[in-house]
Motif scaffolding. Structure first.
Motif, PDB file in Angstrom:
ATOM      1  N   VAL A  36       0.859  -1.181   0.000  1.00 31.50           N
ATOM      2  CA  VAL A  36       0.000   0.000   0.000  1.00 31.50           C
ATOM      3  C   VAL A  36       0.896   1.231   0.000  1.00 31.50           C
ATOM      4  O   VAL A  36       2.044   1.186   0.426  1.00 31.50           O
ATOM      5  CB  VAL A  36      -0.967   0.034   1.206  1.00 31.50           C
ATOM      6  CG1 VAL A  36      -1.960  -1.117   1.131  1.00 31.50           C
ATOM      7  CG2 VAL A  36      -0.232   0.020   2.521  1.00 31.50           C
ATOM      8  N   THR A  37       0.353   2.316  -0.499  1.00 27.27           N
ATOM      9  CA  THR A  37       1.059   3.597  -0.552  1.00 27.27           C
ATOM     10  C   THR A  37       0.329   4.577   0.341  1.00 27.27           C
ATOM     11  O   THR A  37      -0.899   4.642   0.321  1.00 27.27           O
ATOM     12  CB  THR A  37       1.098   4.130  -1.999  1.00 27.27           C
ATOM     13  OG1 THR A  37       1.820   3.193  -2.804  1.00 27.27           O
ATOM     14  CG2 THR A  37       1.776   5.488  -2.081  1.00 27.27           C
ATOM     15  N   PHE A  38       1.088   5.338   1.124  1.00 30.53           N
ATOM     16  CA  PHE A  38       0.528   6.372   1.981  1.00 30.53           C
ATOM     17  C   PHE A  38       0.744   7.710   1.294  1.00 30.53           C
ATOM     18  O   PHE A  38       1.878   8.071   0.978  1.00 30.53           O
ATOM     19  CB  PHE A  38       1.217   6.378   3.354  1.00 30.53           C
ATOM     20  CG  PHE A  38       1.005   5.114   4.128  1.00 30.53           C
ATOM     21  CD1 PHE A  38      -0.064   4.993   5.005  1.00 30.53           C
ATOM     22  CD2 PHE A  38       1.862   4.045   3.979  1.00 30.53           C
ATOM     23  CE1 PHE A  38      -0.270   3.828   5.724  1.00 30.53           C
ATOM     24  CE2 PHE A  38       1.675   2.871   4.697  1.00 30.53           C
ATOM     25  CZ  PHE A  38       0.602   2.761   5.568  1.00 30.53           C
ATOM     26  N   THR A  44      -3.797  15.031   6.528  1.00 38.77           N
ATOM     27  CA  THR A  44      -4.629  13.914   6.085  1.00 38.77           C
ATOM     28  C   THR A  44      -3.758  12.902   5.352  1.00 38.77           C
ATOM     29  O   THR A  44      -2.859  13.273   4.592  1.00 38.77           O
ATOM     30  CB  THR A  44      -5.735  14.416   5.133  1.00 38.77           C
ATOM     31  OG1 THR A  44      -6.520  15.397   5.815  1.00 38.77           O
ATOM     32  CG2 THR A  44      -6.618  13.284   4.667  1.00 38.77           C
ATOM     33  N   VAL A  45      -4.029  11.622   5.597  1.00 42.02           N
ATOM     34  CA  VAL A  45      -3.286  10.554   4.931  1.00 42.02           C
ATOM     35  C   VAL A  45      -4.272   9.650   4.214  1.00 42.02           C
ATOM     36  O   VAL A  45      -5.270   9.228   4.785  1.00 42.02           O
ATOM     37  CB  VAL A  45      -2.466   9.722   5.947  1.00 42.02           C
ATOM     38  CG1 VAL A  45      -1.730   8.585   5.243  1.00 42.02           C
ATOM     39  CG2 VAL A  45      -1.489  10.607   6.700  1.00 42.02           C
ATOM     40  N   ARG A  46      -3.983   9.387   2.939  1.00 41.82           N
ATOM     41  CA  ARG A  46      -4.779   8.425   2.170  1.00 41.82           C
ATOM     42  C   ARG A  46      -3.939   7.167   2.009  1.00 41.82           C
ATOM     43  O   ARG A  46      -2.731   7.242   1.796  1.00 41.82           O
ATOM     44  CB  ARG A  46      -5.134   8.962   0.784  1.00 41.82           C
ATOM     45  CG  ARG A  46      -6.112  10.110   0.817  1.00 41.82           C
ATOM     46  CD  ARG A  46      -6.592  10.517  -0.572  1.00 41.82           C
ATOM     47  NE  ARG A  46      -5.489  10.926  -1.425  1.00 41.82           N
ATOM     48  CZ  ARG A  46      -5.356  10.572  -2.709  1.00 41.82           C
ATOM     49  NH1 ARG A  46      -6.237   9.798  -3.288  1.00 41.82           N
ATOM     50  NH2 ARG A  46      -4.331  10.998  -3.420  1.00 41.82           N
ATOM     51  N   ALA A  51      -0.165  -0.903  -6.490  1.00 41.90           N
ATOM     52  CA  ALA A  51      -0.200  -1.263  -7.904  1.00 41.90           C
ATOM     53  C   ALA A  51      -1.151  -0.347  -8.672  1.00 41.90           C
ATOM     54  O   ALA A  51      -0.835   0.122  -9.764  1.00 41.90           O
ATOM     55  CB  ALA A  51      -0.615  -2.726  -8.070  1.00 41.90           C
ATOM     56  N   VAL A  52      -2.307  -0.077  -8.085  1.00 39.76           N
ATOM     57  CA  VAL A  52      -3.286   0.809  -8.725  1.00 39.76           C
ATOM     58  C   VAL A  52      -2.724   2.219  -8.820  1.00 39.76           C
ATOM     59  O   VAL A  52      -2.829   2.886  -9.855  1.00 39.76           O
ATOM     60  CB  VAL A  52      -4.629   0.788  -7.948  1.00 39.76           C
ATOM     61  CG1 VAL A  52      -5.583   1.856  -8.464  1.00 39.76           C
ATOM     62  CG2 VAL A  52      -5.260  -0.594  -8.018  1.00 39.76           C
ATOM     63  N   TYR A  53      -2.092   2.669  -7.743  1.00 37.98           N
ATOM     64  CA  TYR A  53      -1.509   4.011  -7.715  1.00 37.98           C
ATOM     65  C   TYR A  53      -0.417   4.162  -8.775  1.00 37.98           C
ATOM     66  O   TYR A  53      -0.373   5.163  -9.498  1.00 37.98           O
ATOM     67  CB  TYR A  53      -0.957   4.301  -6.317  1.00 37.98           C
ATOM     68  CG  TYR A  53      -0.400   5.690  -6.148  1.00 37.98           C
ATOM     69  CD1 TYR A  53      -1.231   6.803  -6.162  1.00 37.98           C
ATOM     70  CD2 TYR A  53       0.972   5.891  -5.963  1.00 37.98           C
ATOM     71  CE1 TYR A  53      -0.717   8.077  -5.999  1.00 37.98           C
ATOM     72  CE2 TYR A  53       1.488   7.167  -5.803  1.00 37.98           C
ATOM     73  CZ  TYR A  53       0.635   8.252  -5.820  1.00 37.98           C
ATOM     74  OH  TYR A  53       1.150   9.511  -5.671  1.00 37.98           O
TER      75      TYR A  53
END
Length: 95
Positions: A36-38, A44-46, A51-53
């Protein structure tokens, strides 16, 4: 219209680790071993599927590149692919 917005939480452990709640993993489409990517924007953190990013970033980088080539349409790209495949087949048969 149903909203896909919900709130969930996780406890931060001693080494800074958290377990991503199952509902969140399902939305992200991630499972064990995935990354996952932060994305931090102010306070705010998403969290996004890496892979999608990466694919979204590549698509943004490539946006408009076709206009800089001689392949402005999908039909032009497909014609080039067919041409290259035909050349490959000719080269393989002459080997």
């Amino acid at each position: 219209m149903l909203s896909n917005t919900f709130v969930d939480n996780a406890k931060v452990m001693a080494k800074g680790q958290i377990t991503i709640p199952k509902d969140v993993r399902d939305v992200l489409g991630v499972s064990s071993g995935d990354r996952v990517t932060f994305i931090v924007e102010g306070n705010t953190v998403r969290i996004v599927n890496s892979a999608v990013y990466a694919m979204q970033m590549l698509q943004q980088e490539m946006a408009g590149e076709a206009e800089h080539t001689s392949l402005p349409s999908e039909d032009d790209v497909m014609a080039l692919v067919k041409e290259l495949r035909n050349e490959d087949e000719k080269n393989e048969s002459s080997d």
